[in-house]
Design an enzyme around this catalytic site. Sequence first.
Site, PDB file in Angstrom:
ATOM      1  N   LYS A 181      -5.370 -70.407   2.846  1.00  0.00           N
ATOM      2  CA  LYS A 181      -5.235 -69.604   4.068  1.00  0.00           C
ATOM      3  C   LYS A 181      -6.150 -70.256   5.100  1.00  0.00           C
ATOM      4  O   LYS A 181      -7.356 -70.023   5.106  1.00  0.00           O
ATOM      5  CB  LYS A 181      -5.659 -68.159   3.791  1.00  0.00           C
ATOM      6  CG  LYS A 181      -4.930 -67.112   4.624  1.00  0.00           C
ATOM      7  CD  LYS A 181      -5.199 -67.226   6.104  1.00  0.00           C
ATOM      8  CE  LYS A 181      -6.489 -66.578   6.518  1.00  0.00           C
ATOM      9  NZ  LYS A 181      -6.844 -66.848   7.941  1.00  0.00           N
ATOM     10  N   GLU A 257     -19.342 -70.614   0.476  1.00  0.00           N
ATOM     11  CA  GLU A 257     -20.189 -71.397   1.397  1.00  0.00           C
ATOM     12  C   GLU A 257     -20.245 -70.599   2.695  1.00  0.00           C
ATOM     13  O   GLU A 257     -19.239 -70.482   3.407  1.00  0.00           O
ATOM     14  CB  GLU A 257     -19.592 -72.795   1.601  1.00  0.00           C
ATOM     15  CG  GLU A 257     -19.598 -73.594   0.303  1.00  0.00           C
ATOM     16  CD  GLU A 257     -19.041 -75.000   0.408  1.00  0.00           C
ATOM     17  OE1 GLU A 257     -18.589 -75.393   1.502  1.00  0.00           O
ATOM     18  OE2 GLU A 257     -19.052 -75.695  -0.611  1.00  0.00           O
ATOM     19  N   CYS A 291     -22.014 -75.416   9.929  1.00  0.00           N
ATOM     20  CA  CYS A 291     -22.872 -74.444   9.239  1.00  0.00           C
ATOM     21  C   CYS A 291     -24.273 -74.997   9.011  1.00  0.00           C
ATOM     22  O   CYS A 291     -25.220 -74.262   8.838  1.00  0.00           O
ATOM     23  CB  CYS A 291     -22.245 -74.060   7.913  1.00  0.00           C
ATOM     24  SG  CYS A 291     -21.998 -75.489   6.850  1.00  0.00           S
ATOM     25  N   GLU A 393     -27.485 -65.914  13.006  1.00  0.00           N
ATOM     26  CA  GLU A 393     -26.684 -67.123  13.226  1.00  0.00           C
ATOM     27  C   GLU A 393     -25.874 -66.962  14.510  1.00  0.00           C
ATOM     28  O   GLU A 393     -25.183 -65.961  14.713  1.00  0.00           O
ATOM     29  CB  GLU A 393     -25.721 -67.340  12.054  1.00  0.00           C
ATOM     30  CG  GLU A 393     -24.897 -68.614  12.209  1.00  0.00           C
ATOM     31  CD  GLU A 393     -23.839 -68.784  11.117  1.00  0.00           C
ATOM     32  OE1 GLU A 393     -23.054 -67.853  10.883  1.00  0.00           O
ATOM     33  OE2 GLU A 393     -23.804 -69.861  10.513  1.00  0.00           O
TER      34      GLU A 393
HETATM   35  P1  NAD Z   1     -14.864 -66.113   9.189  1.00  0.00           P
HETATM   36  O1  NAD Z   1     -15.616 -65.550   8.047  1.00  0.00           O
HETATM   37  O2  NAD Z   1     -14.662 -65.282  10.386  1.00  0.00           O
HETATM   38  O3  NAD Z   1     -13.391 -66.543   8.729  1.00  0.00           O
HETATM   39  C1  NAD Z   1     -13.186 -67.461   7.688  1.00  0.00           C
HETATM   40  C2  NAD Z   1     -11.835 -67.200   7.060  1.00  0.00           C
HETATM   41  O4  NAD Z   1     -11.836 -65.943   6.397  1.00  0.00           O
HETATM   42  C3  NAD Z   1     -10.678 -67.175   8.038  1.00  0.00           C
HETATM   43  O5  NAD Z   1      -9.587 -67.859   7.475  1.00  0.00           O
HETATM   44  C4  NAD Z   1     -10.389 -65.687   8.153  1.00  0.00           C
HETATM   45  O6  NAD Z   1      -9.056 -65.401   8.530  1.00  0.00           O
HETATM   46  C5  NAD Z   1     -10.676 -65.219   6.746  1.00  0.00           C
HETATM   47  N1  NAD Z   1     -10.986 -63.804   6.585  1.00  0.00           N
HETATM   48  C6  NAD Z   1     -11.653 -63.002   7.448  1.00  0.00           C
HETATM   49  N2  NAD Z   1     -11.773 -61.758   6.917  1.00  0.00           N
HETATM   50  C7  NAD Z   1     -11.182 -61.788   5.700  1.00  0.00           C
HETATM   51  C8  NAD Z   1     -10.980 -60.822   4.675  1.00  0.00           C
HETATM   52  N3  NAD Z   1     -11.436 -59.555   4.782  1.00  0.00           N
HETATM   53  N4  NAD Z   1     -10.313 -61.181   3.552  1.00  0.00           N
HETATM   54  C9  NAD Z   1      -9.871 -62.453   3.411  1.00  0.00           C
HETATM   55  N5  NAD Z   1     -10.008 -63.398   4.356  1.00  0.00           N
HETATM   56  C10 NAD Z   1     -10.674 -63.084   5.482  1.00  0.00           C
HETATM   57  O7  NAD Z   1     -15.595 -67.484   9.541  1.00  0.00           O
HETATM   58  P2  NAD Z   1     -15.291 -68.482  10.754  1.00  0.00           P
HETATM   59  O8  NAD Z   1     -15.646 -67.779  12.028  1.00  0.00           O
HETATM   60  O9  NAD Z   1     -13.929 -69.032  10.587  1.00  0.00           O
HETATM   61  O10 NAD Z   1     -16.338 -69.661  10.480  1.00  0.00           O
HETATM   62  C11 NAD Z   1     -17.651 -69.667  10.954  1.00  0.00           C
HETATM   63  C12 NAD Z   1     -18.607 -69.210   9.875  1.00  0.00           C
HETATM   64  O11 NAD Z   1     -18.435 -70.006   8.718  1.00  0.00           O
HETATM   65  C13 NAD Z   1     -20.065 -69.371  10.236  1.00  0.00           C
HETATM   66  O12 NAD Z   1     -20.780 -68.264   9.772  1.00  0.00           O
HETATM   67  C14 NAD Z   1     -20.510 -70.610   9.463  1.00  0.00           C
HETATM   68  O13 NAD Z   1     -21.865 -70.687   9.168  1.00  0.00           O
HETATM   69  C15 NAD Z   1     -19.689 -70.472   8.235  1.00  0.00           C
HETATM   70  N6  NAD Z   1     -19.509 -71.767   7.565  1.00  0.00           N
HETATM   71  C16 NAD Z   1     -20.239 -72.039   6.436  1.00  0.00           C
HETATM   72  C17 NAD Z   1     -20.116 -73.286   5.795  1.00  0.00           C
HETATM   73  C18 NAD Z   1     -20.920 -73.644   4.576  1.00  0.00           C
HETATM   74  O14 NAD Z   1     -20.649 -74.677   3.979  1.00  0.00           O
HETATM   75  N7  NAD Z   1     -21.901 -72.864   4.176  1.00  0.00           N
HETATM   76  C19 NAD Z   1     -19.237 -74.227   6.326  1.00  0.00           C
HETATM   77  C20 NAD Z   1     -18.527 -73.918   7.490  1.00  0.00           C
HETATM   78  C21 NAD Z   1     -18.662 -72.675   8.098  1.00  0.00           C
HETATM   79  O1  6OD Z   2     -19.830 -82.060   3.956  1.00  0.00           O
HETATM   80  C1  6OD Z   2     -19.381 -81.149   3.273  1.00  0.00           C
HETATM   81  O2  6OD Z   2     -18.876 -81.352   2.158  1.00  0.00           O
HETATM   82  C2  6OD Z   2     -19.419 -79.768   3.763  1.00  0.00           C
HETATM   83  N1  6OD Z   2     -18.991 -78.809   2.917  1.00  0.00           N
HETATM   84  C3  6OD Z   2     -19.881 -79.516   5.003  1.00  0.00           C
HETATM   85  C4  6OD Z   2     -19.973 -78.227   5.565  1.00  0.00           C
HETATM   86  C5  6OD Z   2     -20.180 -78.076   6.882  1.00  0.00           C
HETATM   87  C6  6OD Z   2     -20.238 -76.791   7.471  1.00  0.00           C
HETATM   88  O3  6OD Z   2     -19.818 -76.519   8.564  1.00  0.00           O
END
Ligand code: NAD
Ligand code: 6OD
Length: 489
Positions: A181, A257, A291, A393
Amino acid sequence: MSTNRKFLNFIDGAYVESGSGASFEDRNPIDGSLYALVTEAGEAEVDAAVSAARRALAGPWGKFSPAERSALLYKVADGITARFDEFLAAEIADTGKPVSLASHIDIPRGAANFKIFADTVKGAGSEFFETMQPGGVEAINYAIRTPKGVIAVICPWNLPLLLMTWKVGPALACGNAVVVKPSEETPATATLLGDVMNQAGIPQGVYNVVHGFGPNSAGEFLTKHPGVDAITFTGETVTGEAIMKQAAVGLRDVSFELGGKNPGIVFADCDFEATIEGMTRAVFANCGQVCLNTERVYVERPIFEKFTEALKANAETFKRGDPMDEATNQGPLISQEHRDKVLSYYGLAKSEGAQVVTGGGVPKMADNYAPGAWIEPTIWTGLDDGARAVREEIFGPCCHIRPFDSEDEVIALANDSHYGLATSIWSQDISRANRVAKRVEAGITWVNCWFLRDLRTPFGGSKRSGIGREGGLHSLEFYTELKNICVKL
Ligand code: NAD
Ligand code: 6OD
């Protein structure tokens, strides 16, 4: 504005509309133009995708050896590389990120994520014990890895292809089938990958894509589906909490993540030029939407002023505009909605007493880009450690810089967070950097660098930044079931 481009669900090896006919818009954040319409999957399409994945596991895919799967995944990687420009254009249209970034990070990593896990799985061994008990009883014990089943892959929008393939690569290498998704903001590259999967000869139903939103839409339908065996998710911590509740029904495993509020620690003995160059990336790369970006910068007092001035100077040199211009090095935020959120933090920081070193608003853009989600890189100083702008964040191109006087002080400051994703430490005293790295509560610590990746290493966050580790052999922990076989001799 209209478009003829439509992104369909990819189910059982074919592109399909949704029975309901529902669709939503995919807009380019460069200028707000309509890039595509996206078919929204309902419960019926999600069910069809999960059923297709289950059938695929019962078919030839379920019998392939690791070497056979690996060979196919190499073809997928080559398929991405062969259509590099198409993937690049799709990622740029969805995210607005500059070609200078997407062509070096997003698309190459999309291909690399398949190769690394193809290699990992081919070379992975397992445990073996000779068991000898009193009385002459002897046995051999060995462990084997089998696929976990149908994996739901829920993705964010910030590095769409990179983060999706980071999960799909190991999932398929381990013999699972997936239902992806993508984020509603960035459906393009996951859709395009369906065609690459077909051309590579990945059997129907192994890779499926359903489009939609989270709650009461494809995301929730998928994570609640009883035919899903495990859920891997990248996104916000609060979304992780919602998904974990959904995963609890049927006791499905999760790999998360999540968000971060990452500290960067700069000692006075750092290589100053290299540190400024590295911290400029750490704070502002991808318009602050990684992130791993640093939103809290701690600088040892003797170089606090000099560091702040130098970071300010760099923040003021970013070139915004045409993403296809190689000189452009700052894109917009993902959407107007996300810009509203980031701007609200810009306002909050001021009301909490920040001194705005640079930025704080919306840049003036040429008329054609004015409707885009552009934002100024922003630096603050002077906030209290308890200020919300220092603790929450923001996910934008901004940071707060604060001086510190001792190692113990800066470690306490860095650890004073619910998050524990990543940190970077800048010092020429490697013993000290090591000492500090051991005490910082973060899943990933970089010393004198940032986001330097070796895909064999454990990647993930501690505290509210995640559950589990992915990368190299660690991905096998989540994507396989480890089974022990005890044979009495
Ligand atoms: P988000 O949590 O809003 O959405 C992520 C996904 O989850 C989307 O596909 C969304 O449609 C889906 N989703 C939302 N609610 C849901 C539910 N109740 N059930 C199932 N699916 C659901 O995140 P975003 O705004 O797309 O991304 C930004 C966030 O992601 C930031 O907080 C960032 O730190 C984090 N992030 C973390 C990492 C990591 O590796 N730790 C990497 C990239 C992004
Ligand atoms: O480099 C990667 O494998 C990874 N998971 C990066 C994540 C970045 C977050 O936005």
